[in-house]
Design an enzyme around this catalytic site. Structure first.
Site, short mmCIF file in Angstrom:
data_model
loop_
_atom_site.label_atom_id
_atom_site.label_comp_id
_atom_site.label_asym_id
_atom_site.label_seq_id
_atom_site.Cartn_x
_atom_site.Cartn_y
_atom_site.Cartn_z
N ASP A 195 7.56 -0.06 -10.88
CA ASP A 195 6.80 -1.04 -10.78
C ASP A 195 6.71 -2.43 -12.21
OD1 ASP A 195 5.12 -2.77 -8.78
OD2 ASP A 195 3.73 -2.08 -10.07
N LYS B 254 3.04 -11.16 2.87
CA LYS B 254 3.33 -10.99 1.38
C LYS B 254 2.36 -12.66 1.69
CE LYS B 254 6.29 -8.41 -0.19
NZ LYS B 254 6.71 -8.28 -1.36
#
Length: 1054
Positions: free
Chosen positions: A394, A511
């Site tokens: 990540d 998002k």
């Protein structure tokens, strides 16, 4: 007593009031239909865990009754005085399950190779009595020795297990789990162990539920991961009213050790510690089931193979005696002697040093990992990390520091750095030209899920503790610090003027995050604002107007969109995270709706937004990351970035940390073109780049991932060394990991710290979480970097490889003498009719003392120079013991060692007047008068000869030990006394093994019981030349391997 109105995260409706408190609490309606019925009352609590769980009824009563029952308040929480009294009932800690020591003891006593030792012990005891006629003290001594071996081995295993557990407990104590609680009207962060019944606990996405809670407030998207309780991975919605009379099935309870994967909620603690559902289940279920790791599987596989060989040759030896020797050569051996001699097959094939070395290696690793504050949940899993071929990492909080700062602000007609705001306004002819900043400030502060810890409010803004993700934290610190009187920008005044009415928290699918705010007075013309922040590429299509710096708005046309998109790309290419801040007036919108209805309404309202501006946030890479990634890549491990961030931002950070090194970066189009031209692979295991392939880079978005076909995946995983996956959802991250694992024999590790990383962490072969990460990520991971030290990953890879490398060396060291030279002694006795050149006592003693002492030194070996430049180990094909190792054992070292030992036996016999054929193929002729010697003389010859054989093997192993320390490098450059490969345990073990041999030969009691004898001085000196010869031969072999890497010798090299 009246309390201030709280900023609720849920929909507030007029009917949702708690009587007697004078405040509003937003209750959400159920997201599923529940049949209305009268739920039955619960029986009283009992001491039995199962009955206690069945008696829980807190989910069946109303929130008002919950507050009353536990004497708490939704806003004020508990008083400190009440907390002090309640904490006397016990801390919020679940006691570990009771250890079943009898099972552990049985494993210590009968585990590993000990079961073979038990067989040997029982048979030896039977050989003493009743089979021994008359009983021989030697046989009884061997039986006692075997029992001593079992006791010492079991004790050693227990001590190592205890020591490793002690070290692991000390590391686990470093993990500080905290909870956000309301006490005395303030929201504070405190250790989860200090929570008491009645505490009002606030939970957000990624949090571990610290105790059993009754949910009294919840966001509409609240979801829990209950897999630790139920074993099911499906996310469970959180609601406000009971959906079942069963406490384990109802959805209005948040149970201890589960996780909030989405949304926010507030709950009242009704049980802590051992009184929680998890605590009671632990008490009922006992210990967890044990799973073998890769290295444990390898050792267990080797143990089974060796044990089968040992039992086969032991039974075969007895069969030869019973069918052939007893009838053809009567008197050659008695039944008792035959059994004792055959036991040599069991002891010869058993490398007692291997299990001890495995156990010792785990302890060594535990100490090393503890020094780096790395928590390994199962120490043996570190070897799996050594097999890693792909690392999926990540970005935010893992590759970057997770300490975001707002650096840039942009309107359509102006953009500037955040630190220049005061200067620009003070020098402006009219401060009103920066009116847009007030709206930026409003959105940054109100559309924000982060909160300051009340205990740190007296500190400067940058030093305060914040509960929230890095993005919200950066916006919170910026808005809190921003104060411009000329524009009426004041945080305290803003919070007094507006109240959060409804909120949809940010999630990795949308998002974006949304907040509905309503004014606290009648001065405002607008009844409410919908504030939205999120990815510009996601929100731009929903915007119809754009704000200018002076606060005026114009239509958001194509030119305006291109201008803002260009600025987004510019900032993203600098590695910044870019957010769009938007708003929309809620004129004529009914706000007093249930939460689910409100949520559906807000989704439908995500249109005709006004783009207020863009903000750029910088999260710098961790200082240790570029060097660590360089080390990892040199180790043959491909590093992929898998992030939810914007594509250009992800690529920019990937370049900064060294994941991407190529100027040309391919896209989905290149993948599909290559997939259409490339022939399908013969096997899925072949899908990986070859060493001769050029380094190629690829960037794919989450949208691309969802459309990839199997041939596309073959190209993406089998062709590219550098890959960036951007704008991915948690499901897509997990899909990426599964596709990589499926192809190319890949062992996949995943690093992450957020809730969205948890599915991928679970799906990986080994998950690595940051210590500062979310609770759900740390639970899913097998390795936790408590200090957030990314540089610990290459160290862990090196340790994993070193463990396997050293165990391979231990196996290679043990087998030439133990499984070969000792076996040849038994073979010569049974098949070639020669007196046993190495007694059962000597074989057992050698295996459990001399060999163990020497092999332990190999576990302290440092990494060879090329360890981190080799290709990762293929778990499927690269075994601990392969054919190359057996070639080294049986056709090289062993083929030198046993002839040397046997030659010394014959040499001594020749000096006593017995030629080669006077010793071999003699069978039952070896008796009084043979070649003119009495039976006492012949027996003495054998006693001395066996000691010579024993000493030759002991000293000959010096050559084996020094040879196996290095696979390729000459000992000249890696000696154990000085330099980079110094290992002073090696010379100490050499001295130790000779001392054991001297004690054996010269100990008076051992001479009487086991027929040990002193040997002539020359037979102490000659074996050193044999050891030197073995070492020189191996040095020549290594020289050929280094000089001619494509030769046959190099091909068969281990």
């Amino acid at each position: 007593m009246d309390f201030q109105k709280t900023n609720s995260r849920v929909s507030n409706s007029g009917r949702d009031k708690v009587s007697g408190y004078g405040i509003q609490i937003g209750y959400r309606t159920l997201s599923v239909r529940v049949e209305e019925k009268q739920l039955p009352a619960k029986p009283k609590a009992t001491a039995d865990p199962a009955d206690a769980i069945a008696s829980i009824d807190v989910h069946l009563i109303s929130p008002e009754e919950v507050y009353t029952r536990y004497s708490t308040h939704p806003v004020h929480g508990l008083d400190n005085a009440v907390v002090e009294r309640k904490i006397q009932d016990g801390r919020n800690v679940i006691s570990p399950p009771p250890t079943q020591y009898w099972k552990k003891a049985l494993n210590y006593i009968f585990g590993g190779f000990n079961f073979l030792m038990w067989i040997a012990f029982i048979l030896t005891l039977l050989s003493y009595k009743p089979l021994g006629q008359p009983p021989e003290v030697f046989v009884l001594g061997v039986a006692i020795l075997l029992l001593l071996v079992i006791v010492i081995s079991a004790t050693f295993y227990a001590l190592v297990d205890w020591n490793a557990s002690r070290i692991m407990k000390s590391i686990k104590s470093l993990i500080a789990e905290e909870a956000s609680v309301i006490r005395d009207g303030k929201q504070v962060l405190l250790p989860a162990t200090e929570i008491v019944v009645g505490d009002v606990v606030l939970l957000g996405a990624g949090d571990r539920v610290p105790a059993d809670l009754r949910i009294v407030q919840a966001s509409s998207d609240l979801r829990f991961d209950r897999s630790l309780l139920t074993g099911e991975s499906d996310m469970i919605p959180g609601v406000l009213t009971a959906t079942s009379d069963n406490a384990l099935e109802t959805r209005n309870l948040a149970l201890n050790s589960t996780f909030v994967t989405q949304g926010t909620c507030t709950g009242i603690t009704f049980a802590t510690g051992d009184r929680t559902v998890m605590g009671r289940l632990v008490a009922m279920s006992g210990e967890k089931k044990f799973k073998l790791t890769t290295i444990q599987k390898e050792v267990w596989f080797f143990t089974k193979i060796i044990s089968c060989f040992a039992l086969f040759f032991f039974l075969f030896s007895l069969l030869l005696f019973g069918v052939w020797l007893r009838t053809t050569y009567p008197g050659y051996d008695t039944t008792s002697t035959a059994i004792v001699n055959s036991i040599g097959c069991l002891t010869a094939f058993v490398p007692q040093g291997l299990p001890i070395s495995v156990a010792l290696s785990l302890t060594v690793i535990a100490r090393r990992m503890a020094k780096r504050s790395v928590l390994v949940k199962n120490l043996a899993t570190i070897e799996t990390l050594g097999c890693m071929s792909v690392l999926c990492s990540d970005k935010t909080g893992t590759l970057t520091a997770g300490k975001m700062m707002l650096e840039n602000i942009a309107f359509l007609d102006n953009h500037f750095r955040a630190r220049d705001i005061q200067e620009k306004i003070s020098t402006a002819s009219d401060p009103a030209t920066f009116t847009g900043l007030k709206i930026i400030h409003q959105i940054a502060r109100l559309c924000n899920a982060a909160k300051f810890d009340a205990l740190t409010l007296n500190k400067p803004v940058e030093e305060r503790t914040v509960k929230g993700d890095p993005t919200d934290t950066a916006l919170l610190r910026f808005s809190e610090a921003l104060s411009v009187p000329s524009l009426e920008i004041n945080t305290a005044q803003l919070l007094q003027s507006w109240t959060k009415h409804f909120e949809i928290p940010f999630n990795s699918r949308n998002k974006w995050a949304l907040t509905v705010t309503v004014p606290n007075d009648e001065k405002h013309e607008i009844p409410g604002w919908m504030l939205v922040k999120g990815g510009p590429d996601v929100l731009f299509p929903s915007c119809s107007s754009v704000l200018q710096c002076d606060g005026t708005s114009i239509p958001f046309g194509l030119n305006e969109r291109q201008k803002m998109s260009a600025l987004q790309n510019e900032w993203s290419n600098e590695g910044k995270r870019v957010l769009a801040l938007c708003r929309k007036p809620l004129d004529g919108t009914q706000l007093g709706l249930p939460a689910n209805t409100m949520e559906e309404l807000m989704y439908s309202e995500i249109k005709d937004l006004t783009l207020v501006g863009l903000v750029g946030l910088r999260d710098p890479p961790r200082e240790d990351v570029p060097v660590a990634i360089g080390t990892i890549r040199r180790a043959g491990v491909r590093v992929f970035m898998v992030t939810g961030d914007f594509k250009l931002t992800a690529v920019a950070i990937a370049r900064q940390v060294g994941i991407v090194s190529q100027e040309q970066i391919d896209t989905i189009k290149d993948v599909r073109t290559a997939a259409s031209e490339k022939a399908p692979p013969k096997s899925r295991y072949d899908v990986k780049p070859s060493a001769d392939d050029a380094i190629r880079s690829l960037v794919l978005t989450g949208e691309d991932v969802s459309t990839l076909t199997p041939p596309d995946w073959d190209v993406a995983i089998g062709t590219y060394t550098e890959v960036v996956f951007a704008r991915t959802t948690p499901e897509q991250k997990m899909k990426i990991v599964e596709e990589i694992k499926y192809r190319g024999d890949n062992t996949v590790a995943v690093t992450g710290d957020g809730v969205n990383d948890a599915p991928a962490l679970k799906a990986a072969d080994i998950g690595v979480a940051m210590g500062s990460g979310s609770d759900v990520a740390k639970e899913a991971a097998a390795l936790i970097l408590l200090n957030n030290d990314f540089a610990s990953i290459p160290v862990a890879i090196e340790m994993g490889r070193l463990v396997f490398d050293n165990l391979k060396k231990v196996t290679l060291y043990l087998m030439p003498a133990g499984s070969y030279t000792e076996f040849m002694a038994v073979f010569a006795n049974v098949v070639l009719g020669m007196q046993l050149p190495m007694t059962t006592y000597q074989q057992v003693c050698f295996c459990i003392t001399n060999d163990v002492v020497m092999s332990i030194s190999l576990m302290y070996e440092k990494a060879e120079a090329d360890l981190m430049t080799r290709k990762p180990r293929n778990v499927r094909t690269d075994r601990l013991t392969d054919w190359r190792l057996f070639v080294q054992v049986y056709l090289f070292i062993g083929l030198m060692l046993w002839p040397c030992a046997m030659g010394m036996w014959f040499f001594y016999m020749q000096r006593q007047g017995l030629g080669f054929y006077d010793v071999i193929l003699v069978y039952n002729k070896w008796q009084d008068g043979w070649q003119g010697f009495t039976i006492d003389q012949l027996t003495e010859f054998v006693n001395v000869g066996t000691c010579i054989y024993y000493v030759t093997v002991v000293i000959g192993q010096y050559g084996t030990l020094l040879s196996v320390r290095n696979r390729r490098v000459s000992m000249v450059h890696s000696n154990p006394l000085w330099g980079p490969r110094r290992n002073l345990v090696v010379p100490c073990s050499m001295v130790g093994t000779v001392i054991i041999a001297v004690v054996n030969l010269y100990g008076p009691g051992l001479q009487q019981v086991f027929n040990m004898r002193p040997i002539p001085g020359m037979f102490w000196g000659l074996p050193f030349s044999f050891a030197l010869g073995i070492l020189i031969m191996d040095e020549l072999r290594k020289l050929i391997v280094r000089t001619y890497p494509k030769s046959f010798v190099a091909w068969v090299a281990w």
